[in-house]
Design an enzyme around this catalytic site. Sequence first.
Site, mmCIF file in Angstrom:
data_model
loop_
_atom_site.group_PDB
_atom_site.id
_atom_site.type_symbol
_atom_site.label_atom_id
_atom_site.label_comp_id
_atom_site.label_asym_id
_atom_site.label_seq_id
_atom_site.Cartn_x
_atom_site.Cartn_y
_atom_site.Cartn_z
ATOM 1 N N ASP A 255 -13.723 -12.720 -29.537
ATOM 2 C CA ASP A 255 -13.566 -13.522 -28.264
ATOM 3 C C ASP A 255 -14.793 -13.836 -27.637
ATOM 4 O O ASP A 255 -15.612 -13.151 -27.269
ATOM 5 C CB ASP A 255 -12.593 -12.809 -27.126
ATOM 6 N N ASP B 14 2.548 -13.088 -30.366
ATOM 7 C CA ASP B 14 2.260 -11.944 -29.171
ATOM 8 C C ASP B 14 3.312 -10.918 -29.073
ATOM 9 O O ASP B 14 4.527 -11.694 -28.770
ATOM 10 C CB ASP B 14 1.836 -12.293 -28.097
#
Length: 251
Positions: free
Chosen positions: A130, A11
């Site tokens: 997701d 990330d």
Amino acid sequence: MLAKRIIPCLDVKDGQVVKGVKFNELKLAGDPVELAQKYDREGADELVFLDITASIEDRGTMLEVVEKTAKNVFIPFTVGGGIKTVDDMRRLLQAGADKVSINSAAVKNPELISQGSDRFGSQCIVVAIDTKKTEEGYQVFINGGTKNTGIPLMDWVKEVKYRGAGEILLTSIDHDGGKNGYDNDIINQVARVSNIPVIASGGAGTIEDFYNVFHKGQASGALAASVFHFEEISVKELKNYLSEKGVEVRL
């Protein structure tokens, strides 16, 4: 039989890797290019960079990270986060990314999948999904997993496949960060329904979890972040273990 892929996830915020990175031998623990090189040396098959920079103006920083990584790293890598147009895709691919990953933007504008696939080839287009189990079954969430779209997961999986996605990156929100194993049942269902490679994300805590996601979940790749960043599991040790258990991996 295609080799199963081990994929560390980085990330990146403002040009630095966030989400706890603990590497003693690195000068800059948060430097994405150094980390990418480390994983390349250790035998990772691919990498995923997620740009979580809040503001649009700072996207240029990510392009620099991509350019530097492409010069120094010899395994394929995917970049996601903030991609809303075919032009965004083009910039990242030209900078050296092998694939781009789209999530919320694809849900809001499914045509983006078709456009990207037509322009660059389906092998470049990863659709990240997701999902979370609700009273209505598994549904698709967007905006970093905060907003329920009400779209049934399997309906979206079929559309993504139909529109030309080359692979699906499936994150189970319920399992993410829990380190209790991947959500193998739903991964297996998505792999069967989509018939394209599925990368499993969310829940890796032990080396057994990786074996299970390949064996029970039928995932093509397994993505993880903190177990690698905190050196709880090394890529090399993981691959040796999987190979001994009869899983086809690139050693």
